[in-house]
Write an enzyme that holds these catalytic residues in place. Structure first.
Site, PDB file in Angstrom:
ATOM      1  CG  HIS A 263     -50.958  -3.097  58.562  1.00  0.00           C
ATOM      2  ND1 HIS A 263     -50.198  -4.320  58.074  1.00  0.00           N
ATOM      3  CD2 HIS A 263     -51.466  -2.449  57.288  1.00  0.00           C
ATOM      4  CE1 HIS A 263     -50.622  -4.657  56.921  1.00  0.00           C
ATOM      5  NE2 HIS A 263     -51.147  -3.630  56.298  1.00  0.00           N
ATOM      6  CG  HIS A 300     -58.713  -2.217  52.990  1.00  0.00           C
ATOM      7  ND1 HIS A 300     -57.863  -3.241  53.544  1.00  0.00           N
ATOM      8  CD2 HIS A 300     -58.422  -2.077  51.479  1.00  0.00           C
ATOM      9  CE1 HIS A 300     -57.284  -3.937  52.543  1.00  0.00           C
ATOM     10  NE2 HIS A 300     -57.386  -3.145  51.261  1.00  0.00           N
ATOM     11  CG  ASP A 306     -62.118  -2.538  40.177  1.00  0.00           C
ATOM     12  OD1 ASP A 306     -63.141  -1.826  40.981  1.00  0.00           O
ATOM     13  OD2 ASP A 306     -62.379  -3.079  39.187  1.00  0.00           O
ATOM     14  CG  HIS A 336     -60.491  -6.553  50.011  1.00  0.00           C
ATOM     15  ND1 HIS A 336     -60.568  -5.304  49.221  1.00  0.00           N
ATOM     16  CD2 HIS A 336     -59.235  -6.471  50.043  1.00  0.00           C
ATOM     17  CE1 HIS A 336     -59.431  -4.831  49.106  1.00  0.00           C
ATOM     18  NE2 HIS A 336     -58.563  -5.485  49.617  1.00  0.00           N
TER      19      HIS A 336
END
Length: 386
Positions: A263, A300, A306, A336
């Site tokens: 990834h 992560h 943000d 998240h």
């Protein structure tokens, strides 16, 4: 813009006499940034661009903040923003900080009775629904679904839509917006490993040159106020210009994804940058090809930024219950990652058809009042195992 563009008629040397057929002078104007140190263009007008007849009313368009400090993940249902006829009235700020404002808009009508200039910020308009023509004093561009329109601050423009069904995702940036530096050589040319190149960037292709006198209303955004100013000459009276500072278009469908055996991190999707935030394009692509790869992104932590993700189209494999037009906000300070079941579902898949735009800001985003009616207040609980 990192490369030179010329449109219309210009003299052989800048700052020299350039005369009309009747012997009178065209009026030269420098359209520059960062004082005299940034990108600029030299324009030539039929009439003086300085003829102000009247300064009328002004009104505040400063985003109204509902939540200035928060640590809650949110989902906003963007298509619930109601369409409005006027382009400027339709622009609803959703998230904001001192560097940028993220706006949703659903305009139904073309810009008819006025010209618009944002002197506060560069504008990056992503066209989610609709098509038409972007018209400016620096030339015109056709736009359609999937296009980014990069509009430098100070550009005078109108938007003509083909239909009433239009959805726009807009980022206002108080910092100049550029292509990523790591994808350019020291001359400014995009490198071979860049996910797009100069031939993908569409420059203005026609000038509207109107040599008219009268009363022309221009709405100018300055320090979060919108001023109505009446000019004595038509703002689209440029006969030619050259330079590096002009609007352009880039289609998200021309972004060539970078993939790997495992990834790849979000920077491989980067499309635009400022010194305050980045914009990334998540496009259809082949998945990771290591035999033990997990295509879904790993968990992560947003320690320094943000993360805002605007979902455009396709299957959003890392999220449950996400639809086109939704916006997710994952604030700094908390981790998240994929929703429950997403990691397992991704194993063995070979490609994705997702299409999304991401904005990562280095300062916290405040939630605007216009965002609260379309907010999902329970989204932060969607990672709980049921």
């Amino acid at each position: 813009m990192p490369f030179y563009h010329q449109l219309g008629k210009i003299p052989h040397k800048r700052h020299t006499q350039f005369r009309k057929p009747d012997g009178s002078l065209y009026y030269e104007q420098l359209f520059g940034t960062i004082g005299f140190d940034g990108m600029y263009s030299n324009m030539y007008h039929e009439q003086r661009p300085t003829q102000v007849k009247e300064i009328k009313s002004s009104k505040s368009v400063k985003p109204k903040v509902a939540k200035a400090n928060h640590i809650q993940s949110y989902r906003f249902r963007g298509f619930e923003i109601k369409p409005e006829a006027d382009y400027l009235d339709s622009r609803k700020p959703v998230l904001t900080n001192s560097d940028c404002t993220i706006i949703l808009a659903a305009p139904k009508s073309k810009t008819q009775d006025y010209f618009y200039k944002n002197s506060d910020a560069d504008e990056l308009i992503f066209v989610h629904r609709g098509s038409g023509k972007f018209r400016s004093h620096l030339g015109n561009l056709d736009f359609k679904y999937g296009d980014y329109l990069l509009i430098p601050r100070g550009t005078i423009y109108k938007l003509d839509f083909d239909t009433e069904d239009n959805r726009l995702f807009i980022v206002e940036s108080r910092r100049p917006i550029y292509t990523p530096k790591r994808y350019r050589n020291w001359f400014g040319q995009l490198l071979e490993h860049s996910p797009f190149c100069e031939r993908d960037l569409r420059r203005p292709y026609e000038l509207e040159t109107n040599n008219e006198s009268g009363e022309f209303l221009m709405k100018i955004k300055k320090q979060d106020d919108l001023f109505d100013m009446v000019y004595a000459s038509h703002p689209f009276d440029v006969v030619g210009y050259d330079g590096y500072n002009y609007p352009y278009a880039f289609s998200i469908h021309d972004f060539e994804p970078i993939t790997g055996r495992v990834h790849q991190p979000p920077p491989v999707h980067q499309t635009f940058e400022t010194d305050a935030f980045v914009v990334c394009s998540f496009c259809p692509r082949k998945y990771d090809y290591h035999p033990q790869s997990i295509p879904a992104p790993y968990n992560h932590s947003n320690i320094d930024s943000d993360e805002v993700l605007y979902y455009v189209d396709g299957d959003f494999m890392s999220r449950n219950d996400i639809e086109a037009g939704h916006i997710s906000l994952h604030p700094a300070g908390i981790p998240h990652g994929p929703h429950p079941g997403a990691t397992e579902r991704s194993i063995g898949k070979t490609e994705t058809e997702e299409l999304a735009v991401m904005v990562d800001t280095f300062k916290p985003l405040q939630i605007c009042e216009d965002a609260m009616p379309i907010a999902d207040e329970t989204y932060y609980k969607s990672w709980l195992e049921h």
